[in-house]
Design a protein around this motif. Structure first.
Motif, PDB file in Angstrom:
ATOM      1  N   GLU A 316       0.808  -1.229   0.000  1.00 33.50           N
ATOM      2  CA  GLU A 316       0.000   0.000   0.000  1.00 33.50           C
ATOM      3  C   GLU A 316       0.839   1.276   0.000  1.00 33.50           C
ATOM      4  OE1 GLU A 316      -0.344  -2.438   2.180  1.00 33.50           O
ATOM      5  OE2 GLU A 316      -2.413  -3.181   2.188  1.00 33.50           O
ATOM      6  N   ARG A 317       2.084   1.202   0.459  1.00 34.22           N
ATOM      7  CA  ARG A 317       2.983   2.377   0.517  1.00 34.22           C
ATOM      8  C   ARG A 317       2.292   3.549   1.223  1.00 34.22           C
ATOM      9  NH1 ARG A 317       7.435   3.116  -2.516  1.00 34.22           N
ATOM     10  NH2 ARG A 317       6.832   5.266  -3.000  1.00 34.22           N
ATOM     11  N   VAL A 318       1.935   3.351   2.479  1.00 32.52           N
ATOM     12  CA  VAL A 318       1.193   4.371   3.225  1.00 32.52           C
ATOM     13  C   VAL A 318       2.113   5.349   3.948  1.00 32.52           C
ATOM     14  CG1 VAL A 318      -0.550   4.800   4.998  1.00 32.52           C
ATOM     15  CG2 VAL A 318      -0.693   2.747   3.579  1.00 32.52           C
ATOM     16  N   PHE A 319       3.047   4.820   4.738  1.00 33.70           N
ATOM     17  CA  PHE A 319       3.897   5.664   5.577  1.00 33.70           C
ATOM     18  C   PHE A 319       5.359   5.591   5.139  1.00 33.70           C
ATOM     19  CE2 PHE A 319       0.551   4.263   8.742  1.00 33.70           C
ATOM     20  CZ  PHE A 319      -0.177   5.442   8.651  1.00 33.70           C
ATOM     21  N   ALA A 320       6.030   6.741   5.160  1.00 32.24           N
ATOM     22  CA  ALA A 320       7.455   6.802   4.813  1.00 32.24           C
ATOM     23  C   ALA A 320       8.283   6.246   5.967  1.00 32.24           C
ATOM     24  CB  ALA A 320       7.870   8.237   4.514  1.00 32.24           C
ATOM     25  N   VAL A 321       9.129   5.255   5.693  1.00 35.01           N
ATOM     26  CA  VAL A 321       9.932   4.604   6.736  1.00 35.01           C
ATOM     27  C   VAL A 321      10.824   5.606   7.471  1.00 35.01           C
ATOM     28  CG1 VAL A 321      11.751   2.910   7.168  1.00 35.01           C
ATOM     29  CG2 VAL A 321       9.889   2.361   5.592  1.00 35.01           C
ATOM     30  N   LYS A 322      11.434   6.517   6.737  1.00 33.71           N
ATOM     31  CA  LYS A 322      12.335   7.497   7.350  1.00 33.71           C
ATOM     32  C   LYS A 322      11.735   8.899   7.387  1.00 33.71           C
ATOM     33  CE  LYS A 322      16.616   5.056   6.152  1.00 33.71           C
ATOM     34  NZ  LYS A 322      17.930   5.151   5.465  1.00 33.71           N
ATOM     35  N   GLY A 323      10.447   9.000   7.147  1.00 34.67           N
ATOM     36  CA  GLY A 323       9.813  10.306   7.200  1.00 34.67           C
ATOM     37  C   GLY A 323      10.498  11.306   6.281  1.00 34.67           C
ATOM     38  N   CYS A 324      10.784  12.485   6.840  1.00 37.18           N
ATOM     39  CA  CYS A 324      11.449  13.535   6.060  1.00 37.18           C
ATOM     40  C   CYS A 324      12.954  13.612   6.332  1.00 37.18           C
ATOM     41  CB  CYS A 324      10.806  14.894   6.368  1.00 37.18           C
ATOM     42  SG  CYS A 324       9.125  15.078   5.727  1.00 37.18           S
ATOM     43  N   LYS A 325      13.486  12.616   7.004  1.00 36.17           N
ATOM     44  CA  LYS A 325      14.879  12.673   7.463  1.00 36.17           C
ATOM     45  C   LYS A 325      15.886  12.827   6.324  1.00 36.17           C
ATOM     46  CE  LYS A 325      18.054  10.422  10.712  1.00 36.17           C
ATOM     47  NZ  LYS A 325      17.946  11.484  11.723  1.00 36.17           N
ATOM     48  N   THR A 326      15.649  12.149   5.190  1.00 40.90           N
ATOM     49  CA  THR A 326      16.632  12.165   4.098  1.00 40.90           C
ATOM     50  C   THR A 326      16.285  13.160   2.986  1.00 40.90           C
ATOM     51  OG1 THR A 326      15.491  10.329   2.985  1.00 40.90           O
ATOM     52  CG2 THR A 326      17.244   9.757   4.535  1.00 40.90           C
ATOM     53  N   ILE A 327      15.311  14.021   3.228  1.00 35.30           N
ATOM     54  CA  ILE A 327      14.866  14.951   2.190  1.00 35.30           C
ATOM     55  C   ILE A 327      15.997  15.857   1.696  1.00 35.30           C
ATOM     56  CG2 ILE A 327      13.417  16.965   1.741  1.00 35.30           C
ATOM     57  CD1 ILE A 327      11.947  14.315   1.602  1.00 35.30           C
ATOM     58  N   GLN A 328      16.794  16.384   2.617  1.00 35.32           N
ATOM     59  CA  GLN A 328      17.860  17.302   2.229  1.00 35.32           C
ATOM     60  C   GLN A 328      18.861  16.647   1.279  1.00 35.32           C
ATOM     61  OE1 GLN A 328      19.636  18.976   5.755  1.00 35.32           O
ATOM     62  NE2 GLN A 328      17.928  20.346   6.140  1.00 35.32           N
TER      63      GLN A 328
END
Length: 335
Positions: A316-328
């Motif tokens: 389903e790909r509902v929640f991001a495993v690492k959230g926004c941590k690797t966005i930068q």
């Protein structure tokens, strides 16, 4: 202009650091005379003192600025935003609190715990996280060896007492609480309790923030249950999480809060849950990061970044495993 600036600097030093007791009487008289001469000027421009020298006081009307930051920079955390705003702004507006403010922030990595701590610091102190009144302790860096636990307890008590003696509004952030040796944090229990003063020092205006991944699984389970039931995440209330979260943390043997007297004696004011982030929240993080960098936010780039992340459940790909941590770091690749 330079002369007036020197006068303001001296007056700022006197008011912010409380050094008058250490100045010779004649010097004090001169300083007081200067202060009197500047009274009319400073009555209209009271904050000019704090332009030159950071003081142990809020930098701005906190409730409005903090609310604006939480609304525009923190995504997917309706529960945490409301608690943080009410708890921090209410505490800072109280000139006579009965105890320090103690917040325990919980959730998976990348959901915004450290970020919220930064927002609080930035809204209280002029220098934000670089302020000399904000103190960060990281378990693996400051308390690495379990065999040194007694030494750490003594050092921690000394650090806190020394800094609160300098600034009653000091802020202490304990990161990686889930990696802290059990029992260590109990050494600061007296400073978090309902005491007027301890050895002549009042800790009632200080802020203590604990950051931990512990309890994250319980939060995710409840968020997933709501999603499976077709219910909006905004329907999740603090009452759905707080008891489960506090018990989960209290009984986690690998957590620095395991069977801690801070929980047992109800000294933690709020257990703040950070929900796992969904796809559109990650997109919002990417858009905001582009804005912070001075770039025009590009939705196509933000979508590319979000698609490159790992989500769960896999199908389903509902929640991001690492959230926004690797966005930068992801944006560095895509821009």
């Amino acid at each position: 202009m330079q002369r007036a600036k020197r006068h303001v600097l001296l007056l700022s030093l006197l008011l912010c650091t409380g050094v008058t007791d250490a100045i010779e009487p004649i010097s004090t008289s001169i300083a007081v005379g200067m202060a009197a001469a500047l009274t009319g000027f400073l009555a209209s421009y009271q904050n000019i003192l704090y332009y030159f020298n950071e003081c142990c006081r809020p930098d701005s009307p906190l409730s409005k600025s903090l609310e604006a930051d939480l609304e525009s920079k923190l995504f997917g955390q309706h529960i945490a935003s409301r608690i943080i705003l009410k708890a921090v702004s209410g505490f800072m507006s109280n000139e006579n609190p009965k105890k320090p403010l103690v917040l325990s922030l919980h959730g998976w990595t990348g959901t915004g715990k450290n970020f919220v701590s930064e927002l609080i610091a930035e809204n209280i102190f002029k220098e934000g996280m670089d302020s000399k009144y904000v103190h960060v302790f990281t378990s693996e860096l400051h308390f690495p060896h379990s065999s040194q636990s007694d030494t750490y307890k003594t050092q921690l008590q000394q650090w806190i007492k020394g800094n609160v003696s300098e600034c009653g509004r000091s802020m202490f952030i304990f990161d990686e609480m889930d990696k802290m040796h059990p029992g260590l944090i109990d050494s600061i229990k007296p400073y978090l309790d309902y005491y007027d003063k301890l050895d002549g020092v009042s800790y009632r205006k200080a802020i203590f923030i604990f950051l931990s991944n512990a309890g994250g699984e319980s939060i995710v389970d409840i968020a997933l249950d709501f999603w499976k039931a077709g219910r909006s995440r905004e329907e999740i209330k603090l009452r759905d999480l707080e008891t489960v979260l506090s018990l989960s943390v209290f009984n986690n043997k690998k957590s620095g809060l395991w069977h801690t007297s801070l929980i047992d004696k109800n000294l933690v004011d709020f257990f703040v849950p950070f929900l796992p982030l969904e796809y559109h929240h990650v997109v919002q993080c990417a858009m905001n990061e582009m804005k912070v960098r001075g770039h025009e936010p590009d939705l196509n780039v933000a979508d590319e970044v979000a698609r490159d992340l790992v989500f769960f459940p896999k199908s389903e790909r509902v929640f991001a495993v690492k959230g926004c941590k690797t966005i930068q770091s992801k944006l560095d690749y895509y821009t």
